[in-house]
Design a protein around this motif. Structure first.
Motif, short mmCIF file in Angstrom:
data_model
loop_
_atom_site.label_atom_id
_atom_site.label_comp_id
_atom_site.label_asym_id
_atom_site.label_seq_id
_atom_site.Cartn_x
_atom_site.Cartn_y
_atom_site.Cartn_z
N ILE A 5 -26.24 113.78 48.37
CA ILE A 5 -27.36 113.03 47.83
C ILE A 5 -28.58 113.35 48.69
O ILE A 5 -28.56 113.14 49.90
N LEU A 6 -29.62 113.87 48.05
CA LEU A 6 -30.84 114.23 48.77
C LEU A 6 -31.90 113.17 48.52
O LEU A 6 -32.03 112.64 47.42
N LEU A 7 -32.69 112.89 49.55
CA LEU A 7 -33.76 111.90 49.44
C LEU A 7 -35.08 112.53 49.86
O LEU A 7 -35.19 113.07 50.97
N GLY A 8 -36.06 112.48 48.97
CA GLY A 8 -37.40 112.97 49.27
C GLY A 8 -38.42 111.87 49.09
O GLY A 8 -38.15 110.86 48.44
N ARG A 9 -39.59 112.06 49.66
CA ARG A 9 -40.61 111.02 49.58
C ARG A 9 -41.98 111.67 49.45
O ARG A 9 -42.34 112.60 50.18
N SER A 10 -42.75 111.20 48.49
CA SER A 10 -44.14 111.63 48.33
C SER A 10 -44.99 110.38 48.19
O SER A 10 -45.04 109.77 47.11
N GLY A 11 -45.61 109.96 49.27
CA GLY A 11 -46.39 108.73 49.24
C GLY A 11 -45.51 107.54 48.98
O GLY A 11 -44.51 107.31 49.67
N ASP A 12 -45.82 106.79 47.92
CA ASP A 12 -45.04 105.58 47.61
C ASP A 12 -44.00 105.82 46.52
O ASP A 12 -43.49 104.88 45.93
N ILE A 13 -43.67 107.09 46.26
CA ILE A 13 -42.63 107.45 45.28
C ILE A 13 -41.51 108.20 46.00
O ILE A 13 -41.76 109.18 46.70
N ALA A 14 -40.29 107.73 45.83
CA ALA A 14 -39.12 108.40 46.41
C ALA A 14 -38.37 109.12 45.31
O ALA A 14 -38.32 108.67 44.16
N THR A 15 -37.78 110.27 45.64
CA THR A 15 -36.95 111.02 44.70
C THR A 15 -35.55 111.15 45.26
O THR A 15 -35.36 111.63 46.38
N VAL A 16 -34.59 110.69 44.49
CA VAL A 16 -33.17 110.79 44.85
C VAL A 16 -32.54 111.85 43.97
O VAL A 16 -32.63 111.77 42.73
N THR A 17 -31.92 112.84 44.59
CA THR A 17 -31.36 113.97 43.83
C THR A 17 -29.85 114.03 44.00
O THR A 17 -29.33 114.04 45.12
N LEU A 18 -29.15 114.06 42.86
CA LEU A 18 -27.71 114.29 42.85
C LEU A 18 -27.52 115.80 42.99
O LEU A 18 -27.86 116.56 42.08
N ASN A 19 -27.02 116.24 44.11
CA ASN A 19 -27.04 117.66 44.44
C ASN A 19 -25.62 118.24 44.50
O ASN A 19 -24.98 118.26 45.55
N ASN A 20 -25.16 118.70 43.36
CA ASN A 20 -23.89 119.42 43.28
C ASN A 20 -23.97 120.35 42.06
O ASN A 20 -23.17 120.27 41.14
N PRO A 21 -24.98 121.22 42.03
CA PRO A 21 -25.27 121.99 40.82
C PRO A 21 -24.15 122.92 40.39
O PRO A 21 -24.02 123.22 39.19
N GLU A 22 -23.32 123.38 41.33
CA GLU A 22 -22.21 124.27 40.96
C GLU A 22 -21.22 123.56 40.03
O GLU A 22 -20.52 124.21 39.25
N ARG A 23 -21.18 122.23 40.11
CA ARG A 23 -20.28 121.44 39.26
C ARG A 23 -21.10 120.55 38.33
O ARG A 23 -20.67 119.46 37.95
N LEU A 24 -22.30 121.01 37.96
CA LEU A 24 -23.20 120.26 37.09
C LEU A 24 -23.44 118.84 37.62
O LEU A 24 -23.51 117.88 36.87
N ASN A 25 -23.55 118.76 38.95
CA ASN A 25 -23.86 117.51 39.66
C ASN A 25 -22.82 116.42 39.45
O ASN A 25 -23.13 115.23 39.44
N ALA A 26 -21.56 116.85 39.28
CA ALA A 26 -20.46 115.88 39.27
C ALA A 26 -20.43 115.17 40.61
O ALA A 26 -20.65 115.78 41.66
N LEU A 27 -20.16 113.87 40.58
CA LEU A 27 -20.17 113.08 41.80
C LEU A 27 -18.77 112.88 42.35
O LEU A 27 -17.88 112.37 41.65
N ASN A 28 -18.56 113.31 43.59
CA ASN A 28 -17.31 113.00 44.26
C ASN A 28 -17.45 111.63 44.94
O ASN A 28 -18.51 111.01 44.93
N LEU A 29 -16.36 111.16 45.51
CA LEU A 29 -16.35 109.82 46.09
C LEU A 29 -17.40 109.67 47.20
O LEU A 29 -18.08 108.63 47.28
N ALA A 30 -17.56 110.69 48.02
CA ALA A 30 -18.56 110.63 49.09
C ALA A 30 -19.97 110.52 48.52
O ALA A 30 -20.82 109.81 49.08
N MET A 31 -20.23 111.21 47.42
CA MET A 31 -21.54 111.12 46.79
C MET A 31 -21.78 109.74 46.19
O MET A 31 -22.87 109.18 46.30
N TRP A 32 -20.75 109.16 45.55
CA TRP A 32 -20.90 107.80 45.02
C TRP A 32 -21.27 106.83 46.15
O TRP A 32 -22.16 106.00 46.00
N LYS A 33 -20.57 106.96 47.26
CA LYS A 33 -20.82 106.07 48.38
C LYS A 33 -22.23 106.26 48.93
O LYS A 33 -22.96 105.29 49.16
#
Length: 259
Positions: A5-33
């Motif tokens: 899970i990636l976290l970016g910030r631009s001023g007062d807007i945050a961007t959270v990215t589900l980052n597992n593109p090889e598996r079409l961003n499928a979430l494993n247990l660690a990512m859910w947590k």
């Protein structure tokens, strides 16, 4: 184990990215947590005004839970219960975030991906986006906590259609069902989602948080009490209210401070 899970910030807007593109961003247990932890961290950040939630790579928002780890995380009811508890904790963290959340949806948004966007406030997708929860083909059920978000978004009838048929919906069908707010050209999804986030961030942040709180409360069956109703008048005691009125009368853009 891949995925993060990636976290970016631009001023007062945050961007959270589900980052597992090889598996079409499928979430494993660690990512859910980690997704749940990230949303709780953002909820505590009072300087924030909006969160954008997206998938990496441009091909998918999320293809759901990572089935490749099910032999370890969901191979019987006992371990599956722990997995489900973590998933519901994460869903609660997304739903409970005080800041408005915009889901930026490219491509596939299925299974757990659809459950995630059901907890967001605005959902913007592209014309080629696809939606569904075809877990009847895996012999799995959607738990109460997961289903609550879907029913809250699409209603009981549409939710059962999605779950019982296990069909993949196109963007137009998703819009008709209320699963998304806006469908734009694929190459305009990021532009439109970020524009929406900026419009939200330009508004009074306390008002946005109150509106989210009131909407969550109205989803509960018990009547709204007098004390709760009176909270709707608290905005009149804020500096942001005075700034908003002054800016309107002066025909200028308001400069809200969240106070």
């Amino acid at each position: 184990m891949s995925g993060e899970i990636l976290l970016g910030r631009s001023g007062d807007i945050a961007t959270v990215t589900l980052n597992n593109p090889e598996r079409l961003n499928a979430l494993n247990l660690a990512m859910w947590k980690r997704l749940g932890e990230t949303m709780r961290e953002l909820d505590a950040d009072k300087a924030l005004r909006c969160v954008v939630l997206r998938g990496a790579g441009g091909q998918a928002f999320a293809s759901g839970a990572d089935v490749s780890e099910f032999e370890k995380t969901r191979n019987n009811s006992k371990v599956a219960r722990k997995y489900g508890e973590q998933l519901e904790t994460t869903m609660d963290a997304i739903a409970g975030c005080r800041h408005p959340i915009v889901a930026m949806i490219h491509g596939a948004c299925v299974g757990g991906g659809m459950e995630i966007i059901s907890q967001c406030d605005l959902r913007i997708c592209g014309t080629s986006s696809r939606f569904g929860i075809p877990i009847n083909k895996l012999g799995l059920v959607v738990g109460y906590g997961e289903m609550a978000g879907l029913i809250g978004l699409a209603g009981r009838s549409a939710s059962l259609e999605i779950l019982l048929e296990g069909r993949i919906l196109n963007a137009a069908e998703a819009k008709d069902m209320g699963l998304v707010n806006r469908v734009v050209a694929d190459d305009k999804v990021e532009e439109e989602a970020m524009a929406a986030a900026r419009r939200i961030a330009a508004g009074a942040p306390l008002v946005a948080r109150w509106h989210k709180k009131f909407a969550r409360r109205l989803a509960q069956p018990r009547p709204v009490g007098k004390t709760e109703r009176n909270e709707a008048y608290a905005c009149y005691d804020t500096a942001d209210f005075r700034e908003g009125v002054a800016a309107f009368l002066a025909k200028r853009k308001p400069n809200f401070k969240g106070k």
